[in-house]
Enzyme design. Structure first.
Site, PDB file in Angstrom:
ATOM      1  N   ARG A 124       0.830  -1.205   0.000  1.00 15.49           N
ATOM      2  CA  ARG A 124       0.000   0.000   0.000  1.00 15.49           C
ATOM      3  C   ARG A 124       0.869   1.262   0.000  1.00 15.49           C
ATOM      4  O   ARG A 124       1.923   1.288   0.647  1.00 15.49           O
ATOM      5  CB  ARG A 124      -0.866  -0.015   1.268  1.00 15.49           C
ATOM      6  N   THR A 429      -8.437   0.786 -10.779  1.00 17.14           N
ATOM      7  CA  THR A 429      -7.797  -0.394 -10.194  1.00 17.14           C
ATOM      8  C   THR A 429      -7.895  -1.588 -11.152  1.00 17.14           C
ATOM      9  O   THR A 429      -8.705  -1.593 -12.069  1.00 17.14           O
ATOM     10  CB  THR A 429      -8.437  -0.748  -8.836  1.00 17.14           C
ATOM     11  N   THR A 447      -3.395  -0.803  -8.031  1.00 16.39           N
ATOM     12  CA  THR A 447      -4.153   0.407  -8.357  1.00 16.39           C
ATOM     13  C   THR A 447      -3.266   1.640  -8.380  1.00 16.39           C
ATOM     14  O   THR A 447      -2.149   1.608  -7.841  1.00 16.39           O
ATOM     15  CB  THR A 447      -5.260   0.611  -7.284  1.00 16.39           C
ATOM     16  N   GLU A 468      -3.683   7.960  -4.047  1.00 15.90           N
ATOM     17  CA  GLU A 468      -4.232   7.006  -3.070  1.00 15.90           C
ATOM     18  C   GLU A 468      -4.567   7.632  -1.725  1.00 15.90           C
ATOM     19  O   GLU A 468      -5.414   7.114  -0.988  1.00 15.90           O
ATOM     20  CB  GLU A 468      -3.217   5.874  -2.855  1.00 15.90           C
ATOM     21  N   ASP A 471      -7.906   8.093  -0.048  1.00 17.57           N
ATOM     22  CA  ASP A 471      -8.607   7.047   0.713  1.00 17.57           C
ATOM     23  C   ASP A 471      -8.590   7.314   2.218  1.00 17.57           C
ATOM     24  O   ASP A 471      -9.304   6.647   2.977  1.00 17.57           O
ATOM     25  CB  ASP A 471      -8.002   5.667   0.436  1.00 17.57           C
ATOM     26  N   SER A 492      -7.659   0.655   2.790  1.00 15.53           N
ATOM     27  CA  SER A 492      -8.052   0.206   1.453  1.00 15.53           C
ATOM     28  C   SER A 492      -9.264  -0.705   1.522  1.00 15.53           C
ATOM     29  O   SER A 492      -9.614  -1.226   2.582  1.00 15.53           O
ATOM     30  CB  SER A 492      -6.894  -0.559   0.817  1.00 15.53           C
ATOM     31  N   GLY A 513     -12.792  -1.465  -7.969  1.00 11.71           N
ATOM     32  CA  GLY A 513     -14.081  -0.809  -7.695  1.00 11.71           C
ATOM     33  C   GLY A 513     -14.182  -0.080  -6.377  1.00 11.71           C
ATOM     34  O   GLY A 513     -15.284   0.049  -5.830  1.00 11.71           O
ATOM     35  N   GLY A 514     -13.055   0.385  -5.806  1.00 10.24           N
ATOM     36  CA  GLY A 514     -13.133   1.121  -4.546  1.00 10.24           C
ATOM     37  C   GLY A 514     -13.804   0.274  -3.483  1.00 10.24           C
ATOM     38  O   GLY A 514     -13.585  -0.943  -3.420  1.00 10.24           O
TER      39      GLY A 514
HETATM   40  N1  GLU Z   1      -8.230   3.133  -3.535  1.00  7.36           N
HETATM   41  C1  GLU Z   1      -9.058   1.985  -3.601  1.00  7.36           C
HETATM   42  C2  GLU Z   1      -8.805   1.079  -2.429  1.00  7.36           C
HETATM   43  O1  GLU Z   1      -7.717   0.830  -2.077  1.00  7.36           O
HETATM   44  C3  GLU Z   1      -8.883   1.233  -4.857  1.00  7.36           C
HETATM   45  C4  GLU Z   1      -9.234   2.085  -5.986  1.00  7.36           C
HETATM   46  C5  GLU Z   1     -10.486   1.680  -6.650  1.00  7.36           C
HETATM   47  O2  GLU Z   1     -10.686   0.503  -6.942  1.00  7.36           O
HETATM   48  O3  GLU Z   1     -11.282   2.563  -6.936  1.00  7.36           O
HETATM   49  O4  GLU Z   1      -9.692   0.600  -1.858  1.00  7.36           O
END
Ligand code: GLU
Length: 621
Positions: A124, A429, A447, A468, A471, A492, A513-514
């Site tokens: 990370r 990602t 990602t 990042e 987040d 994450s 997908g966050g």
């Molecule tokens: N930043 C996201 C995470 O670590 C991943 C990014 C995404 O998939 O949009 O959860």
């Protein structure tokens, strides 16, 4: 012990067998353009998409045919799953540069067939040592920056990248190739070129204003002022040279030396164009931050679920704890004998309850005492499951459970004091799944956060820096486990997951997908294990994501199929692409399912994000 290149000449052979010329480690001639777009018809690495492949000897599935092809070649030529995963990931850094690359981070999960153990690497991104708790407050106004346009396109949201260190660590621990060998095929793709598809062009257009804000990014991704045309060949010679230098000198060429200085400059004094109106707040990263960075080996999260063992990412990701808790809650019910309505009602409620606990308890374990044992305890899950009313959806957001005091006995329904996590992520990602002939398995999600990351290409280096650190929570609250702290990893949702049965792989799966990654992986396991779907059906099935919010973001097909059943219970299904999920599609998964006698079913998305590419080493045993 491992020597440097254990498979001599493999890199060279790989480059050749990909239809690419021999390994070139020298820089391109001076004056040569750094990126080029040639009309379609010229030669470039070709590969085709296929959503399912069944066979033996190992498999690769990813969103991108070229990356899948590279991974398969590595396997065919004697590399193992770790070699192939790094080679495929490095290729994604070329062909899917807006989702992944050396400017970002990720989580690597590995099943070792010899020891039958699952291990993980936390790669990370990390906050700079000088980052202040109020870094996301605009000094000019005293108010939090907006996500768009301020934070998403900024230096202040760039974390120290973890991906090069992850690749190096994985290869040193478990690979047979070294970094140079594993990166060689990707370097060839960068130098020789690949075809632009609809997704690449569309993602470039979606980012036009951001990419136009930086001289470096505009030059690379908007040649002639426009996104590259579909079908044209795109080369990234800048990136090929950057890969060469990491291959030659190792990751110290990234975390130190000239490149480290250039990364610091791009973060602290971004190369803005004179015409951009974007504010681009600057960051505080230093060379010392880069030098200090370490990818971390850590124990996976683990829960037992209906006879399977589900291994995932422990914090700094919330993937393993949240999926694990939701599965433990679902295990309290006999889902297999339930109607669609009753089963999906439980899926949505279990997810909301687990998200409430994620919000309250999960952050970087170096800074936060995350109660993993409690969150993943069956007794805790029993108590949480009691809160689910079979006839009525709970009012969201639900409050978190009390990890300091629980006994598995039903307590009054949770109040609605919970908080909703702001989710500013989208379908960025990428994810890949790899196995080899010996039965080793890799599940890897990586990602650069937003599609297009921070928008900042490091000048002349050909890769985008992540954003990042968005987040982290944007506002400061001393009780928030995910508040900004110097040197901390933002929480994450990435959820690379490996499911074992009797210590042998059954499934490996993951998705972008966050925070919807968590519900996507959860829903796929639920579909496969509880709802009698094949793995192909489990991936293709329409998705809905309940992250402790008043409404349930759902794909249109989910609403069509289940809206009339779930709405009377009080679930407010709204089409995804709403304020909570910026994309109409939820996730873009890949998975492997392991059968008898070495048989493996490799699956990618048939439709979402343009469809992915699955492949196996051999169709026959
Ligand atoms: N930043 C996201 C995470 O670590 C991943 C990014 C995404 O998939 O949009 O959860």
């Amino acid at each position: 012990m491992r020597s440097t290149i254990l498979v001599p000449g493999l890199a060279l052979a790989l480059a050749g067998s990909l239809g690419l010329s021999a390994v070139q480690s020298s820089a391109t001639a001076a004056g040569q353009r750094d990126s080029s777009v040639a009309p379609s018809g010229q030669q470039a690495a070709k590969a085709t998409k296929k959503a399912t492949a069944v066979g033996y000897g190992g498999a690769v599935t990813s969103v991108d045919p070229t990356a899948t092809k590279v991974g398969l070649k590595v396997l065919q030529q004697g590399g193992n799953a770790v070699d192939a995963a790094v080679a495929a990931a490095a290729t994604l850094g070329v062909t899917e540069p807006y989702s992944a690359g050396i400017g970002g981070g990720g989580y690597f999960v590995y099943y070792n067939a010899k020891t039958k153990k699952v291990s993980t690497i936390d790669g990370r991104e990390t906050a700079p040592g000088a980052m202040k708790g109020d870094a996301f407050i605009d000094p000019a106004t005293g108010k939090a920056y907006n996500f768009t346009p301020e934070l998403v396109t900024s230096g202040v949201s760039v974390g120290v990248p973890g991906t090069p260190a992850t690749w190096d660590k994985a290869l040193r621990k478990w690979g047979t190739l070294d970094l140079a060998g594993a990166m060689a095929p990707a370097t060839k793709v960068a130098r020789k070129g690949f075809r632009i598809d609809d997704t690449f062009r569309q993602q470039t257009l979606d980012n036009k204003v951001r990419f136009d804000a930086f001289t470096s990014t505009r030059k690379l991704y908007l040649p002639g002022g426009d996104a590259p045309a579909v079908g044209s060949k795109f080369t990234n010679k800048q990136l090929a040279r950057t890969y060469d230098s990491i291959a030659d000198k190792g990751i110290k060429a990234f975390y130190g030396g000239k490149l480290a200085g250039e990364i610091v400059k791009a973060v602290t004094a971004p190369p803005k164009t004179s015409t951009t109106k974007l504010p681009v707040p600057v960051g505080s990263m230093t060379r010392a931050d880069l030098k200090k960075y370490k990818a971390l080996t850590q124990k996976p999260s683990k829960v037992g679920y209906r006879g399977y063992d589900v291994y995932g990412m422990a914090p700094s990701s919330s993937g393993g704890s949240t999926i694990g808790e939701a599965l433990n809650i679902l295990e309290q019910f006999d889902i297999a004998s339930m109607s669609d309505t009753d089963a999906l009602h439980r899926y949505l409620e279990a997810s909301a309850l687990a998200f409430a606990d994620r919000g309250k308890y999960v952050g970087d374990p170096k800074f936060v005492d995350v109660p993993m044992g409690n969150l993943l305890s069956d007794t805790f899950a029993r108590e949480r499951a009691c809160a689910i009313d079979p006839a009525k959806a709970l009012t969201k957001p639900v409050a978190a459970g009390n990890v300091a005091s629980y006994d598995g006995v039903c307590s009054p329904a949770p109040g609605t004091r919970g908080t909703v996590d702001s989710d500013t992520e989208n379908i960025s990602t990428t994810n890949l799944t790899v196995s080899d002939k010996d039965g080793n398995v890799v599940e890897y999600t990586l990602t650069i956060e937003q599609t297009g990351g921070s928008g900042i290409v490091v000048p002349k280096r050909g890769f985008l820096l992540n954003n990042e650190l968005t987040d982290f929570s944007t506002t400061y609250d001393a009780a928030d486990p995910n508040r900004i702290q110097p040197g901390k990893r933002p929480r994450s949702s990435m959820s690379p997951t490996i499911v074992l049965k009797n210590k042998r792989p059954f499934l490996a799966l993951g998705s972008p997908g966050g925070s919807t990654i968590i519900t996507t992986v959860l829903q796929m396991i639920f579909n496969r294990v509880d709802r009698g779907m094949t793995i192909q059906e489990a991936i293709a099935a329409p998705r809905a994501t309940q992250r402790n919010t008043a409404t349930v973001s759902s794909e249109p097909a989910f609403i069509t199929a289940y809206g009339a059943l779930l709405t009377p219970l009080g679930h407010k299904l709204v089409p995804a692409g709403d304020a909570l999920t910026s994309a109409a599609e939820i996730g873009a998964a890949t998975a492997l399912e392991f059968g008898k006698k070495g048989k493996v079913t490799a699956v990618a998305e048939p439709v979402r994000r343009g469809g992915g590419a699955a492949g196996v080493v051999s169709k026959k045993r």
